[in-house]
Motif scaffolding. Structure first.
Motif, PDB file in Angstrom:
ATOM      1  N   GLY A 142      78.785  59.984  32.170  1.00 33.44           N
ATOM      2  CA  GLY A 142      78.695  60.852  31.652  1.00 33.44           C
ATOM      3  C   GLY A 142      77.284  61.114  31.525  1.00 33.44           C
ATOM      4  N   VAL A 143      76.196  61.007  30.624  1.00 34.72           N
ATOM      5  CA  VAL A 143      75.120  61.504  30.959  1.00 34.72           C
ATOM      6  C   VAL A 143      74.286  59.998  30.958  1.00 34.72           C
ATOM      7  CG1 VAL A 143      72.521  62.524  30.393  1.00 34.72           C
ATOM      8  CG2 VAL A 143      74.805  63.669  29.709  1.00 34.72           C
ATOM      9  N   MET A 267      76.500  61.198  35.461  1.00 37.16           N
ATOM     10  CA  MET A 267      76.868  59.697  36.512  1.00 37.16           C
ATOM     11  C   MET A 267      77.737  59.104  35.791  1.00 37.16           C
ATOM     12  SD  MET A 267      77.144  58.927  39.615  1.00 37.16           S
ATOM     13  CE  MET A 267      76.719  60.361  40.034  1.00 37.16           C
ATOM     14  N   GLY A 268      78.491  58.161  36.307  1.00 35.36           N
ATOM     15  CA  GLY A 268      79.206  56.735  36.039  1.00 35.36           C
ATOM     16  C   GLY A 268      78.578  55.796  35.224  1.00 35.36           C
ATOM     17  N   ILE A 289      79.113  64.196  28.222  1.00 37.53           N
ATOM     18  CA  ILE A 289      78.622  65.303  29.082  1.00 37.53           C
ATOM     19  C   ILE A 289      78.573  66.162  27.458  1.00 37.53           C
ATOM     20  CG2 ILE A 289      79.418  67.041  30.502  1.00 37.53           C
ATOM     21  CD1 ILE A 289      77.835  64.634  31.859  1.00 37.53           C
ATOM     22  N   PRO A 290      76.808  66.743  27.306  1.00 38.88           N
ATOM     23  CA  PRO A 290      77.491  68.008  25.819  1.00 38.88           C
ATOM     24  C   PRO A 290      78.075  69.175  26.054  1.00 38.88           C
ATOM     25  CG  PRO A 290      75.055  67.957  27.019  1.00 38.88           C
ATOM     26  CD  PRO A 290      76.420  66.952  28.489  1.00 38.88           C
ATOM     27  N   ALA A 299      85.986  58.939  31.123  1.00 42.45           N
ATOM     28  CA  ALA A 299      86.634  57.837  31.764  1.00 42.45           C
ATOM     29  C   ALA A 299      87.209  57.948  32.407  1.00 42.45           C
ATOM     30  CB  ALA A 299      87.521  57.264  30.715  1.00 42.45           C
ATOM     31  N   SER A 300      86.698  57.592  33.715  1.00 46.97           N
ATOM     32  CA  SER A 300      87.709  57.968  34.938  1.00 46.97           C
ATOM     33  C   SER A 300      89.249  56.809  34.876  1.00 46.97           C
ATOM     34  CB  SER A 300      86.764  57.786  36.278  1.00 46.97           C
ATOM     35  OG  SER A 300      85.597  55.964  36.166  1.00 46.97           O
TER      36      SER A 300
END
Length: 421
Positions: A142-143, A267-268, A289-290, A299-300
């Protein structure tokens, strides 16, 4: 670093090279466990774990440490010829794309530990469990943001794209770069779309990935995907990022946060861990991420799972190793040592770092996460990364990125012999 590839998970290198002949006549079986050298901190192959397993079962585990850059090629070769390891440590999403998962690996649905698994999705493909891990930790994408900067500027987590741009404006006005984009590393440009595409599909087009993987739909068929690529580029074009996005690389990120030069990065959560190792007092967090209203956190796919090839010469003993790792006492020790979120219903999650507890409380427990596109891709994504990079070089529009990826994706699927292409 990427969970799309091999996640760091490995061994005490002093254990490498041992063979059945060294331990005398008493050991009945030696299991061959293949793993990347980049994964030598894996909880599963530490010397004390392997020694205890041998003591209890009279089964030895010999490690085949493969150079990181050769791991996929070596494993593909071993699976194709009669040199198949008994156990492989790899990444599930990559096993699907690289190692022909369904053809080469055992289904583990009926193993003794399967009924104790809390989150089967992170171990499964096509509705079956193919891998094992004591953790349900996936890389959360996400951020990543500096909580102190947000607090000092009176900012709260944005619920949509417009709120995110407003936050960027306030951070820029304070003299800090709002977002660090290290797009010299092409994969980093995929963090935003990988989560945004998946969040949209989960909420509005739940069959999209099945459809795109059977050639019933194209990536360019979804107008919102174009919008999400426009959003990421707009953050750059509005001046909210570092100037040299195509020259700056991921290995600069930790320093940028430590020096408080930047406030955010797409990034993660592995970045948070990297910063914490250098400065445990720096408070970072991660939010979705907005790209759209109330998006889920990406979720990777979980990395570093254990797989058992169908051609294993010691199938039952390999399963016995998984049983041992899954046993309550051994799994508890691993979870405690590594700070994992337990994936076994009788193994307790230890006290977690603050950022990870926030993720559990705000996203995992209330089920506000979504598997990123990487979990559904059946082909190599590196060409997509390069196309995203080209957008920032000014060479491609979002629409051209998607149409070019459609062509490349179709060719890659055809090369793999996927039905419908």
């Amino acid at each position: 670093m990427l969970t799309i590839g091999l996640t760091a998970c490995g061994s005490d290198s002093s254990n490498n090279g041992s063979s059945a002949g060294e331990e005398g006549q008493s050991t009945k079986v030696t299991l061959e466990l293949a793993i990347s050298k980049s994964s030598q901190d894996s909880a599963f192959i530490q010397k004390d774990v392997l020694d205890d397993f041998e003591k209890k079962t009279n089964i030895r585990v010999n490690l085949q440490l493969i150079p990181a850059e050769q791991t996929t090629t070596v494993l593909q070769t071993k699976l194709a010829v009669d040199e198949t390891p008994d156990i492989i440590q790899y990444n599930l999403a990559s096993a699907v794309t690289d190692l022909n998962l369904e053809r080469n690996f055992e289904i583990l649905d009926n193993e003794p530990w399967a009924g104790r698994i809390v989150n089967k999705d992170v171990l499964s493909s096509g509705g079956h469990i193919y891998s094992f891990h004591v953790s349900q930790d996936t890389g959360m994408q996400g951020v990543v943001y500096n909580k102190k900067i947000f607090e000092e500027l009176g900012l709260s987590i944005p619920k949509n794209y417009e709120e995110f741009l407003a936050i960027c404006e306030k951070i820029k006005a304070s003299g800090i770069t709002p977002v660090f984009m290290p797009y010299k590393d092409a994969w980093a440009a995929n963090i935003w779309p990988a989560a945004a595409f998946a969040d949209f599909a989960a909420k509005h087009d739940p069959t999209f990935f099945d459809d795109v993987n059977s050639n019933k739909k194209k990536w360019s068929d979804v107008p919102e995907f174009k919008t999400f690529l426009e959003q990421q580029y707009e953050v750059y074009s509005k001046g909210y990022t570092n100037a040299d996005v195509l020259s700056d690389s991921y290995d600069m990120a930790v320093g940028k946060f430590l020096n408080k030069e930047v406030a955010m990065m797409f990034m993660g959560d592995w970045l948070i861990e990297g910063v914490a190792e250098q400065d445990p007092g720096m408070e970072l967090g991660v939010f979705p991420i907005p790209s759209s209203e109330d998006a889920s956190l990406g979720a990777s796919p979980l990395g570093g799972q254990l797989f058992i090839p169908k051609k294993s010469k010691h199938l039952e003993e390999a399963k016995q190793f998984l049983d041992y790792i899954a046993s309550k006492d051994v799994a508890q020790k691993i979870v405690d040592t590594k700070g994992y979120v337990s994936n076994l219903n009788d193994v307790t999650t230890p006290e977690l770092p603050a950022y990870k507890q926030d993720i559990v409380d705000n996203y995992i427990t209330p089920k506000k996460t979504v598997l990123t596109t990487d979990a559904y891709m059946l082909v190599d994504r590196s060409e997509l990364y390069r196309l995203l990079q080209d957008q920032f070089a000014g060479g491609l529009t979002p629409e051209e990125v998607l149409k070019s990826w459609d062509e490349k994706f179709s060719q890659l699927m055809q090369d793999k012999g996927i039905s419908g292409f």
